[in-house]
Scaffold this active site. Structure first.
Site, PDB file in Angstrom:
ATOM      1  N   ASN A   1       1.687  12.712  -9.537  1.00  0.00           N
ATOM      2  CA  ASN A   1       1.578  12.151  -8.195  1.00  0.00           C
ATOM      3  C   ASN A   1       2.341  13.078  -7.265  1.00  0.00           C
ATOM      4  OD1 ASN A   1       1.580  10.532  -5.899  1.00  0.00           O
ATOM      5  ND2 ASN A   1       3.323   9.312  -6.597  1.00  0.00           N
TER       6      ASN A   1
ATOM      7  N   LYS B   1      -1.834   2.072  -0.876  1.00  0.00           N
ATOM      8  CA  LYS B   1      -0.534   1.574  -0.442  1.00  0.00           C
ATOM      9  C   LYS B   1       0.503   2.628  -0.795  1.00  0.00           C
ATOM     10  CE  LYS B   1       1.534  -3.004  -0.450  1.00  0.00           C
ATOM     11  NZ  LYS B   1       0.960  -3.475   0.804  1.00  0.00           N
TER      12      LYS B   1
ATOM     13  N   CYS C   1      -1.199   7.550  -5.627  1.00  0.00           N
ATOM     14  CA  CYS C   1      -1.415   7.751  -7.046  1.00  0.00           C
ATOM     15  C   CYS C   1      -0.355   6.960  -7.815  1.00  0.00           C
ATOM     16  CB  CYS C   1      -1.333   9.204  -7.502  1.00  0.00           C
ATOM     17  SG  CYS C   1      -2.572  10.255  -6.766  1.00  0.00           S
TER      18      CYS C   1
ATOM     19  N   LYS D   1      -5.185  -4.424  11.254  1.00  0.00           N
ATOM     20  CA  LYS D   1      -5.572  -5.259  10.101  1.00  0.00           C
ATOM     21  C   LYS D   1      -7.088  -5.407  10.061  1.00  0.00           C
ATOM     22  CE  LYS D   1      -2.846  -5.512   8.254  1.00  0.00           C
ATOM     23  NZ  LYS D   1      -1.474  -5.152   8.116  1.00  0.00           N
TER      24      LYS D   1
ATOM     25  N   HIS E   1      -7.457  -0.033  33.276  1.00  0.00           N
ATOM     26  CA  HIS E   1      -7.218   1.390  33.554  1.00  0.00           C
ATOM     27  C   HIS E   1      -8.159   2.278  32.749  1.00  0.00           C
ATOM     28  CE1 HIS E   1      -3.755   0.488  36.048  1.00  0.00           C
ATOM     29  NE2 HIS E   1      -3.454  -0.447  35.151  1.00  0.00           N
TER      30      HIS E   1
HETATM   31  C1  F6R Z   1      -1.269  -1.491   6.885  1.00  0.00           C
HETATM   32  C2  F6R Z   1      -0.242  -0.900   6.052  1.00  0.00           C
HETATM   33  C3  F6R Z   1       0.236   0.462   6.373  1.00  0.00           C
HETATM   34  C4  F6R Z   1       1.743   0.572   6.077  1.00  0.00           C
HETATM   35  C5  F6R Z   1       2.242   2.015   6.290  1.00  0.00           C
HETATM   36  C6  F6R Z   1       3.724   2.119   6.039  1.00  0.00           C
HETATM   37  O1  F6R Z   1      -1.628  -2.772   6.477  1.00  0.00           O
HETATM   38  O2  F6R Z   1       0.191  -1.498   5.100  1.00  0.00           O
HETATM   39  O3  F6R Z   1      -0.049   0.829   7.679  1.00  0.00           O
HETATM   40  O4  F6R Z   1       2.430  -0.292   6.934  1.00  0.00           O
HETATM   41  O5  F6R Z   1       1.555   2.873   5.434  1.00  0.00           O
HETATM   42  O6  F6R Z   1       4.017   1.747   4.726  1.00  0.00           O
HETATM   43  P1  F6R Z   1       5.452   1.286   4.278  1.00  0.00           P
HETATM   44  O7  F6R Z   1       5.724  -0.022   4.964  1.00  0.00           O
HETATM   45  O8  F6R Z   1       5.367   1.145   2.802  1.00  0.00           O
HETATM   46  O9  F6R Z   1       6.420   2.338   4.717  1.00  0.00           O
END
Ligand code: F6R
Length: 604
Positions: free
Chosen positions: A100, A599, A2, A478, A497
């Site tokens: 948030n 993110k 958020c 990814k 395995h």
């Molecule tokens: C995948 C991705 C997530 C972050 C994870 C940790 O592309 O971006 O798996 O790597 O949520 O996030 P941070 O790096 O912000 O701690």
């Protein structure tokens, strides 16, 4: 998760507020809304969908007023509906909040408020906050007191912004575990979940700590602790990020733009002073036990670091996914825990570090976002300097972290690495930005064709040995994130395995093939390739020039220019990012904001 923001000014703020949540959209994008104060009333508009989509129906940017708050949501409590979108107004429409975090005791608070005659419009945990504020205001007749007594009642986590008819010139904001920053302007002030909320307008910020609240008007910002009310003096954080890196700059998606930023990202990594990396290397090697932690991509980056430390410094550091660290990490005084985190706000990583601190261990971080919680809470931090990463999936930030770990392992290995070898690797590192630029320029069209030819494939196995194993894992992640296709990563030697039973022509395998001079790993990778081929599986591979053993065995392949064997898996990780991007493009996925994700995962 958020994104929240607020602006107080003397000019209309509708467009700026809208832009602020557009800039924070990677934090959540299932619904959004804005509330402003204008002519003695709170006007709120909100709906489900991404920021631009909601704006096209609700004209969020047209809301009148010179003070307001905004929110872009990643749902936790209550489904994705218009009612559950933020901001939430209090029952009498006198308060509006955007939140948030998670209010753990919201059900009890909600029942109490209902008994007192309050009505609720949503199923969220957050709505209790606006009604608690209204209730407290009627009891205390003082807004700041009402905020304080409301905060006292809340259990859980919050980054919170609030406006009220009872104080139409000020925004109130409070923080407990969810990130919050104040942006200091001239005759205008900002608040937001992170820097991107106001980077276009100011580069001067104050970072709020847990247990602090801010009162912002146009001219000044006052920060106090709750519950004591004691005033807090803050150091200004000068934000150095380049605004241009937050723009798409002609690319169709942030993901591809950020992949093409990677040569520059590497140059930034090479600018991190040796002394800083050396100091952390000494902390890690001097500890009685060192753990590396991260989650999702950063877990795989930490695993890659584990291989670098093993190869270059003959040290074994256990790697634990941050979310499992509490369950297995037997941390003691004398230990060090190094966390890798782009956002510096990831709940699981923060909590793993908090446990380590509690138990007397040293903590350290490799972090991208300035002023973030992890950057501030650890004993030693390396700021990776990758600039804003807007696409929800991590590409350039992960690359930078991997290379910082590589440099750290190289320094930890120090004189134990033969001088000639050390010099060669250092030279390859210096050449790496240009090499990556060349690969991006020369191979992306080819990778795109390959992606188009294979985008119908639903099941992928991603396989690698040694340091190519974490690269395979990260690349599979990814692929899953942006294409929604099933991609399973594993060590190449693990395949026989069990998973080998899945192999048939429709199941494609992507092999990360080391250069032939890395003979042992190359040989083991070839064995896995043969195991798949003999069972009719389709094999794709990333391999290096001069590899006449691998090339004829591959149904599809990408040939790569030579580099140092330690950097070779990192180069393949970048090619896998490109591949995932182009498959997702062909499948018309929501690349920068894949479904269900956000993110900066600030909830546990
Ligand atoms: C995948 C991705 C997530 C972050 C994870 C940790 O592309 O971006 O798996 O790597 O949520 O996030 P941070 O790096 O912000 O701690």
């Amino acid at each position: 998760m958020c994104g929240i923001s607020g602006i107080v000014d003397s000019e209309p703020i509708g467009t700026r507020l809208f832009t602020s949540i557009r800039n924070l959209e990677y934090r959540g994008y299932d619904s959004c809304g804005i509330a402003t104060l204008h002519e003695g009333q709170i006007n709120a508009r909100k709906n489900t969908g991404g920021v631009d989509e909601v704006n096209s129906t609700e004209q969020l940017d047209q809301l009148p007023g010179t003070i307001g708050i905004a929110h872009t949501r990643w749902a936790t409590h209550g489904g994705v509906t218009q009612e559950n979108a933020h901001p939430h107004l209090s029952m009498r429409n006198e308060f509006a909040i955007a939140h948030n975090g998670i209010i753990a005791n919201y059900q009890r608070l909600r029942e109490q408020l209902i008994q007192q005659g309050f009505e609720f419009r949503s199923l969220t945990d957050s709505e209790v906050i606006s009604n608690l504020l209204e209730n407290a205001f009627y009891e205390e007749q003082d807004l700041e007191q009402a905020l304080q007594s409301t905060l006292k009642k809340l259990e859980g986590t919050f980054g919170l912004v609030m406006i009220s008819l009872h104080d139409p010139e000020r925004i109130y904001a409070a923080k407990q575990e969810s990130p919050l920053m104040v942006g200091l302007g001239e005759g205008t002030n900002y608040v937001g979940s992170d820097i991107n909320a106001f980077l276009e307008h100011t580069r001067r910020a104050w970072v709020l700590e847990d247990g602090e609240y801010a009162v912002l008007d146009r001219e000044r910002v006052i920060i106090r602790k709750f519950p004591s009310g004691k005033m807090v003096q803050k150091q200004v954080l000068q934000i150095e990020w380049d605004l241009e890196t937050t723009k798409k700059g002609g690319y169709s998606h942030y993901m591809i733009k950020e992949i093409f930023d990677e040569p520059q990202t590497i140059r930034q990594v090479l600018k991190v002073p040796d002394e800083q990396i050396q100091k952390l290397a000494e902390t890690l090697t001097g500890a009685t036990q060192t753990y590396l932690i991260g989650v999702g991509t950063t877990f795989y980056v930490a695993q890659l670091g584990q291989y670098f430390f093993s190869i270059l410094a003959s040290r074994f550091f256990p790697v634990v996914s941050s979310d499992e660290f509490r369950a297995v990490g037997q941390v003691q005084p004398g230990n060090t825990v190094l966390a890798v985190s782009q956002s510096g706000e990831t709940y699981d990583t923060k909590h793993a570090l908090a446990m380590a601190k509690e138990r007397g261990a040293q903590t350290a971080g490799i972090v991208n976002v300035m002023g973030s919680t992890i950057a501030r809470m650890v004993d030693q931090v390396i700021m990776q300097g990758s600039g804003p990463e807007i696409c929800v999936v991590s590409t350039k930030a992960a690359l930078a972290q991997a290379l910082i770990l590589l440099r750290m392992a190289l320094l930890a290995g120090g004189k134990n690495i033969p001088e000639k070898r050390r010099n060669a690797l250092n030279q390859s590192l210096l050449d790496f930005p240009d090499l990556i630029q060349q690969v991006l320029n020369e191979k992306s069209g080819f990778v795109r064709n390959l992606a188009n030819a294979t985008s119908h494939v639903d099941h992928w196995l991603y396989l690698g040995c040694g340091a190519y194993y974490p690269v395979a894992m990260e690349s599979a992640l990814k692929m899953k994130e942006v294409t929604y296709c099933h991609a399973e990563g594993m060590p190449a030697g693990f395949l026989k395995h069990g998973t080998l039973s899945m192999v048939e022509p429709r199941v494609h395998s992507l092999l990360f093939v080391p250069p032939p001079e890395d003979a042992v790993l190359h040989g083991r990778t070839m064995v896995a390739m043969e195991e798949i081929r003999t069972r009719g599986g389709t094999v794709m591979g990333f391999y290096f020039e001069g590899d006449e053993v691998a090339r004829p065995l591959l149904n599809h392949s990408v040939k790569l220019p030579p580099t140092d064997p330690v950097l070779a898996p990192v180069l393949q990780m970048i090619v896998a990012q490109l591949f995932a991007y182009y498959v997702a493009l062909d499948l018309n996925r929501n690349i920068d904001k894949p479904r269900n994700l956000a993110k900066s995962v600030t909830v546990g």
